[in-house]
Design a protein around this motif. Structure first.
Motif, short mmCIF file in Angstrom:
data_model
loop_
_atom_site.label_atom_id
_atom_site.label_comp_id
_atom_site.label_asym_id
_atom_site.label_seq_id
_atom_site.Cartn_x
_atom_site.Cartn_y
_atom_site.Cartn_z
N PHE A 135 0.93 -1.17 -0.01
CA PHE A 135 0.15 0.13 -0.12
C PHE A 135 0.84 1.21 0.00
O PHE A 135 0.71 2.21 -0.73
CB PHE A 135 -0.81 0.02 1.20
CG PHE A 135 -1.79 1.31 1.22
CD1 PHE A 135 -2.85 1.40 0.45
CD2 PHE A 135 -1.52 2.24 2.18
CE1 PHE A 135 -3.73 2.62 0.72
CE2 PHE A 135 -2.34 3.50 2.19
CZ PHE A 135 -3.14 3.38 1.40
N VAL A 136 1.94 1.32 0.74
CA VAL A 136 2.78 2.50 0.77
C VAL A 136 3.46 2.61 -0.45
O VAL A 136 3.44 3.81 -1.08
CB VAL A 136 3.90 2.40 2.05
CG1 VAL A 136 4.93 3.22 1.86
CG2 VAL A 136 3.01 2.41 3.46
N LYS A 137 4.02 1.43 -1.13
CA LYS A 137 4.78 1.70 -2.48
C LYS A 137 3.72 2.34 -3.48
O LYS A 137 3.91 3.17 -4.23
CB LYS A 137 5.16 0.52 -2.85
CG LYS A 137 5.99 0.25 -4.16
CD LYS A 137 6.65 -1.08 -4.26
CE LYS A 137 7.49 -1.07 -5.44
NZ LYS A 137 8.21 -2.50 -5.74
N ALA A 138 2.62 1.68 -3.52
CA ALA A 138 1.83 2.33 -4.38
C ALA A 138 0.92 3.58 -4.22
O ALA A 138 0.85 4.53 -5.11
CB ALA A 138 0.51 1.39 -4.49
N SER A 139 0.68 3.83 -2.97
CA SER A 139 -0.10 5.40 -2.72
C SER A 139 1.04 6.47 -2.68
O SER A 139 0.73 7.44 -3.26
CB SER A 139 -0.17 5.01 -1.20
OG SER A 139 -1.20 4.37 -0.89
N ALA A 140 2.38 6.14 -2.74
CA ALA A 140 3.50 7.17 -2.78
C ALA A 140 3.57 7.75 -4.16
O ALA A 140 3.80 8.97 -4.51
CB ALA A 140 4.66 6.59 -2.42
N LEU A 141 2.98 6.90 -5.31
CA LEU A 141 2.77 7.19 -6.66
C LEU A 141 1.63 8.65 -6.79
O LEU A 141 1.86 9.30 -7.61
CB LEU A 141 2.17 6.21 -7.50
CG LEU A 141 3.35 5.08 -7.43
CD1 LEU A 141 2.79 3.66 -8.22
CD2 LEU A 141 4.59 5.41 -7.89
N GLU A 142 0.80 8.56 -5.79
CA GLU A 142 -0.06 9.50 -5.88
C GLU A 142 -0.25 10.66 -4.75
O GLU A 142 -0.85 11.47 -4.78
CB GLU A 142 -1.38 8.77 -5.81
CG GLU A 142 -1.88 7.80 -6.80
CD GLU A 142 -3.23 7.14 -6.75
OE1 GLU A 142 -4.27 7.69 -6.60
OE2 GLU A 142 -3.21 5.97 -6.92
N LEU A 143 1.04 10.63 -4.02
CA LEU A 143 1.14 11.37 -2.87
C LEU A 143 2.35 12.56 -3.18
O LEU A 143 3.39 11.72 -2.98
CB LEU A 143 1.20 10.64 -1.60
CG LEU A 143 0.15 10.00 -1.05
CD1 LEU A 143 0.47 8.92 0.23
CD2 LEU A 143 -1.16 10.96 -0.32
N ASP A 144 2.10 13.47 -3.68
CA ASP A 144 3.05 14.48 -3.80
C ASP A 144 3.45 15.44 -2.74
O ASP A 144 4.24 16.23 -2.85
CB ASP A 144 2.95 15.11 -5.36
CG ASP A 144 1.64 15.67 -5.30
OD1 ASP A 144 0.99 15.89 -4.65
OD2 ASP A 144 1.34 15.95 -6.83
N THR A 192 10.08 0.79 2.02
CA THR A 192 9.96 0.12 3.05
C THR A 192 11.35 0.08 3.68
O THR A 192 12.30 -0.40 3.17
CB THR A 192 9.62 -1.42 2.76
OG1 THR A 192 8.29 -1.36 2.49
CG2 THR A 192 9.71 -2.42 4.12
N LEU A 193 11.45 0.51 5.00
CA LEU A 193 13.04 0.64 5.65
C LEU A 193 13.19 -0.70 6.57
O LEU A 193 12.54 -0.53 7.51
CB LEU A 193 13.01 2.04 6.36
CG LEU A 193 12.96 3.22 5.51
CD1 LEU A 193 11.88 3.74 4.92
CD2 LEU A 193 13.61 4.58 6.74
N ASP A 194 13.98 -1.40 6.00
CA ASP A 194 14.32 -2.53 6.89
C ASP A 194 15.29 -2.00 8.12
O ASP A 194 16.32 -1.57 7.83
CB ASP A 194 15.09 -3.54 5.75
CG ASP A 194 14.27 -4.33 5.09
OD1 ASP A 194 13.00 -4.75 5.32
OD2 ASP A 194 14.44 -4.12 3.83
#
Length: 199
Positions: A135-144, A192-194
């Motif tokens: 979700f974070v990876k995909a959402s970032a594409l739309e959150l500027d 994702t920060l490991d």
């Protein structure tokens, strides 16, 4: 920066609060106890918290409930808890919280290593963690207007010791906190920060 930390009283939360407080103002929120109270499984509770706190520069979640149990023993309630709290509870922190972020603000959630390195009994935890990371990876594409990331801790030594486990493969809460500080102060987005990568 003004940082709203949800789950501040937990093992990781306490370490994150200590690490951030050296240079930033930390506002603690927990399910119960000290600081502001919030139930992330309840949207109305999240909204009430945000109204009380007001504008912030960062929102960090080290909260989220999910049960560890063998697959054949998981109940509907176990699935619902993981989905409503660990997953949607944290997602709603971003959905509602982004309106309370100052320009250039960030939201950091918590998943965990079990998303990619599952073990017997981790079914619903792995499910929620993996969904959060996607979700974070995909959402970032739309959150500027904001930065949005998730930290994936491994087993925390303090928790392992409390459970009578060998702590050799774990990471201390203080070292785990370094990934959260990096997420708050860095420039990464949709990552994702490991946790072990930031020690």
């Amino acid at each position: 920066m003004k940082v709203l930390l949800i789950g501040a009283s937990g093992t990781i939360g306490q370490a994150v609060a200590k690490a951030l407080a050296t240079e930033h103002k930390v506002i603690a929120a927990n399910y119960s106890g000290e600081g502001f109270n919030v139930d992330i499984g309840d949207q109305a509770s999240i909204s009430a918290l945000l109204e009380q706190v007001g504008k912030v520069d960062a929102i960090v979640s080290t909260a989220g409930l999910a049960n560890f149990a063998p697959l054949n023993e998981l109940s509907d309630a176990d699935y619902e808890l993981a989905l409503n709290n660990k997953l949607m509870g944290q997602i709603n922190l971003m959905r509602l919280g982004k309106e309370y972020l100052n320009k250039g603000g960030s939201v950091t959630l918590t998943s965990g290593v079990l998303s990619r390195e599952p073990m017997s009994g981790s079914g619903v935890i792995s499910m929620a963690n993996g969904a959060l990371e996607s979700f974070v990876k995909a959402s970032a594409l739309e959150l500027d207007a904001i930065r949005f990331n998730v930290v994936a801790p491994i087993f925390v030594k303090e928790t392992m010791a409390m459970m009578g486990m060998d702590t050799a493969g774990g990471l201390s809460a203080d070292d785990t906190a370094k990934a959260y500080v990096a997420a708050v102060t860095g420039s990464m987005h949709g990552q994702t920060l490991d946790a072990p990568d930031y020690v």
